[in-house]
Scaffold this active site. Structure first.
Site, PDB file in Angstrom:
ATOM      1  N   ASP A 209      58.701  67.579  50.133  1.00  0.00           N
ATOM      2  CA  ASP A 209      57.326  67.527  49.884  1.00  0.00           C
ATOM      3  C   ASP A 209      56.736  68.876  49.754  1.00  0.00           C
ATOM      4  O   ASP A 209      57.302  70.063  50.343  1.00  0.00           O
ATOM      5  CB  ASP A 209      57.036  67.030  51.378  1.00  0.00           C
ATOM      6  N   GLU A 251      77.903  69.225  50.022  1.00  0.00           N
ATOM      7  CA  GLU A 251      79.138  68.679  50.728  1.00  0.00           C
ATOM      8  C   GLU A 251      78.908  67.405  51.233  1.00  0.00           C
ATOM      9  O   GLU A 251      79.822  66.711  51.340  1.00  0.00           O
ATOM     10  CB  GLU A 251      78.926  69.380  52.279  1.00  0.00           C
TER      11      GLU A 251
HETATM   12  C1  GLC Z   1      52.382  65.855  49.456  1.00  0.00           C
HETATM   13  C2  GLC Z   1      52.374  64.394  49.976  1.00  0.00           C
HETATM   14  C3  GLC Z   1      50.866  63.992  50.165  1.00  0.00           C
HETATM   15  C4  GLC Z   1      50.697  64.807  51.491  1.00  0.00           C
HETATM   16  C5  GLC Z   1      50.859  66.252  50.971  1.00  0.00           C
HETATM   17  C6  GLC Z   1      50.685  67.173  52.543  1.00  0.00           C
HETATM   18  O1  GLC Z   1      51.451  66.078  48.282  1.00  0.00           O
HETATM   19  O2  GLC Z   1      52.760  63.483  48.649  1.00  0.00           O
HETATM   20  O3  GLC Z   1      50.693  62.560  50.438  1.00  0.00           O
HETATM   21  O4  GLC Z   1      49.453  64.535  51.794  1.00  0.00           O
HETATM   22  O5  GLC Z   1      52.048  66.603  50.398  1.00  0.00           O
HETATM   23  O6  GLC Z   1      52.106  66.799  53.166  1.00  0.00           O
END
Ligand code: GLC
Length: 534
Positions: A209, A251
């Site tokens: 993310d 790994e």
């Molecule tokens: C990313 C995710 C989103 C979230 C953001 C903060 O963009 O896809 O849904 O709100 O990160 O974690």
């Protein structure tokens, strides 16, 4: 139950079809109104029949769900609303038995304010080692009443919040998502441990993310337009972090897909060097309007930026953050942009659906892997959520001008005749379903040869069984204005008509699949795509 399609080689990820599960809205096994892992387990045969290679689960960990689970309180615990760790292990194993791999979502930029580290940091006070794992600072102004810097938020609003002892902490997203300090060794160590924790449990991949946001300017200097490096986007320090992650993934034979929103293709490709991430989401393609020139450019740019690093491209039309495809393509502006989302945008769903069907065949014919977001295979539109039911912080932080992302997160319709369209049983779903949801239910579409579900199932089957799809070369063919035509092999061609009038098809020996009926004279109608055998 569908016959399992056998997991392919170590390179499976280079041409996989990966289905994104938003667990809260996929299927509600215990009937409490919230989707859960029990629900996913009962629907695994559906996913096997659809023919996907892997599932990507948006965060399923313990979370107050302030940002739909992207506020993680504990990475080693499944949120009780979704199930237990034991169930997650069973789910991973059951999916594996059906030939489906599991990808989890790791959110390294921030944690929940309920995470034990942040609670300890609040308690320990200014100057403590506990605070060093985050970005705590005194404020500016005579009494420290002003935030330490002026960084803009990824969601609208402020990036700093003041705590009762007077210090401020940084959060690029909501105040409930404090940013971690990636210059701190414990932060790196903890995440490496979390990766191992899940790889040990059979996870085949990790979606990262906000992958380009982790590293911050140590001075936390004010933001200045055009200054390089940016204080918190795409800083060079990130590559060292991902190199160490890659060594761990290697790994276990596991893979990464980075959420990397970067306009500069050369900078983007750096994340895909052979010792860093395997793949990253292609947001250029996702945001591209339904326009032949722009799409061709996006495809060419994508292939050109991936080629030097040897990474396969990914193709995405939508996800849990953006307007659903059939809705976006049915609007005057068919591009996606967070900044322009508004309530009440006029939409022609019939047109949008026609284009989305054509886009599905285009996308699945391109070289690389494809991401499908749950409900995309049902052609679900973006739903209008009543104001008093909206939960997404993007709506609240915009002061109510941005409708937020709940409209693409509505619980799925499974059975036309069951309560809540078969999503759950006892309680009303956490987000209300539109009245026409039953008509779009999976069980109804399954028996309809003209449905979106049938199109996707057939397309995935052909993509899997016909030589030429997936990773490999793409060759553009001469075509009329407004038409995209390319070959994937000597024997396989894709033609998409984005012009307003029907066009004749190039010479071919058979039609593998078309996104809509061809004209009586064999011409390809507007907003229609076809796969040809040549
Ligand atoms: C990313 C995710 C989103 C979230 C953001 C903060 O963009 O896809 O849904 O709100 O990160 O974690």
């Amino acid at each position: 139950m569908a016959a399992p399609h056998s997991p392919r080689t170590d390179d499976w990820w280079r041409d996989a079809v990966i289905y994104q599960v938003y667990p809260r809205s996929f299927a509600d096994g215990d009937g409490d109104g919230t989707g859960d892992l029990a629900g996913v387990r009962t629907r695994l045969p559906y996913l096997a029949e659809l023919g996907v290679d892997a599932l990507w689960f948006t965060p399923w960990y313990l979370s107050p769900l302030v940002d739909g689970g992207y506020d993680v309180a504990d990475y080693r615990t499944i949120d009780p609303a979704f199930g237990t760790l034991g169930e997650a292990e069973k789910l991973i194993a059951e999916a594996h038995d059906l030939g489906i791999r599991t990808i989890i979502d790791i959110v390294p930029n921030h944690v929940s304010d309920q995470h034990s580290w942040f609670r300890a940091a609040l308690e320990a006070g200014p100057g403590s080692p506990e605070r060093e794992r985050f970005h705590f600072r005194p404020g500016r102004g005579e009494h420290g009443e002003l935030p330490p810097n002026d960084w803009p938020s990824q969601f609208s609003g402020r990036t700093w919040t003041r705590v009762p002892d007077g210090e401020w902490y940084l959060h690029l997203f909501t105040p409930e998502q404090p940013d971690l300090n990636w210059a701190h060794p414990a932060v790196r160590h903890e995440h490496e441990d979390v990766l191992r924790f899940w790889f040990e449990r059979g996870v085949a991949g990790v979606r990262i993310d906000s992958a380009a946001l982790l590293a911050k300017d140590p001075a936390l200097a004010d933001f200045e337009e055009g200054v390089d490096p940016h204080p918190y986007i795409d800083r060079d320090e990130l590559h060292d972090i991902y190199r160490s992650w890659r060594a761990i993934a290697d790994e276990y034979g596991a893979v990464f897909v980075g959420e990397v929103w970067l306009p500069d293709s050369e900078r983007f490709a750096r994340y895909l060097r052979p010792d860093e991430l395997h793949t990253a989401f292609n947001f250029t393609f996702l945001a591209c309007p339904w326009d032949p020139g722009r799409l061709r450019q996006a495809i060419d740019d994508t292939l050109a930026e991936h080629a030097p690093v040897g990474a396969p491209a990914t193709w995405v039309l939508c996800n849990h953050d953006v307007t659903r495809t059939v809705t976006r393509y049915g609007r005057e502006d068919t591009a996606f942009d967070f900044a322009t989302k508004r309530f009440g945008t006029p939409t022609d769903l019939e047109l949008g659906t026609r284009r989305a069907r054509a886009a599905a065949l285009l996308t699945l014919a391109l070289p690389g892997s494809v991401y499908l977001y749950q409900g995309e295979e049902l052609g679900l539109p973006e739903a209008d959520i009543p104001l008093d039911r909206i939960q997404d912080p993007m709506f609240f932080r915009s002061g109510g001008t941005d409708p937020g992302r709940d409209g693409c997160r509505v619980p799925l319709p499974w059975s036309a005749d069951a309560p809540y369209a078969g999503f759950g049983s006892r309680a009303e779903p956490w987000l209300p379903q539109p009245v026409d949801w039953p008509a779009r239910a999976a069980d109804r579409q399954r028996l309809d040869p003209a449905s979106m579900l049938t199109l996707y199932r057939e397309a995935l089957r052909l993509r899997r069984t016909t030589a030429g799809f997936g990773d490999g070369p793409l060759r553009w063919l001469p075509s009329a204005d407004g038409v995209l035509a390319f070959a994937r092999s000597e024997h396989l061609m894709c033609v998409v008509n984005l012009s307003p009038a029907p066009v004749g098809l190039p010479a071919h020996t058979g039609v593998l699949l078309s996104s809509g009926p061809l004209d009586a004279d064999g011409a390809l109608p507007s907003d229609t795509a076809v796969w040809l055998r040549t």
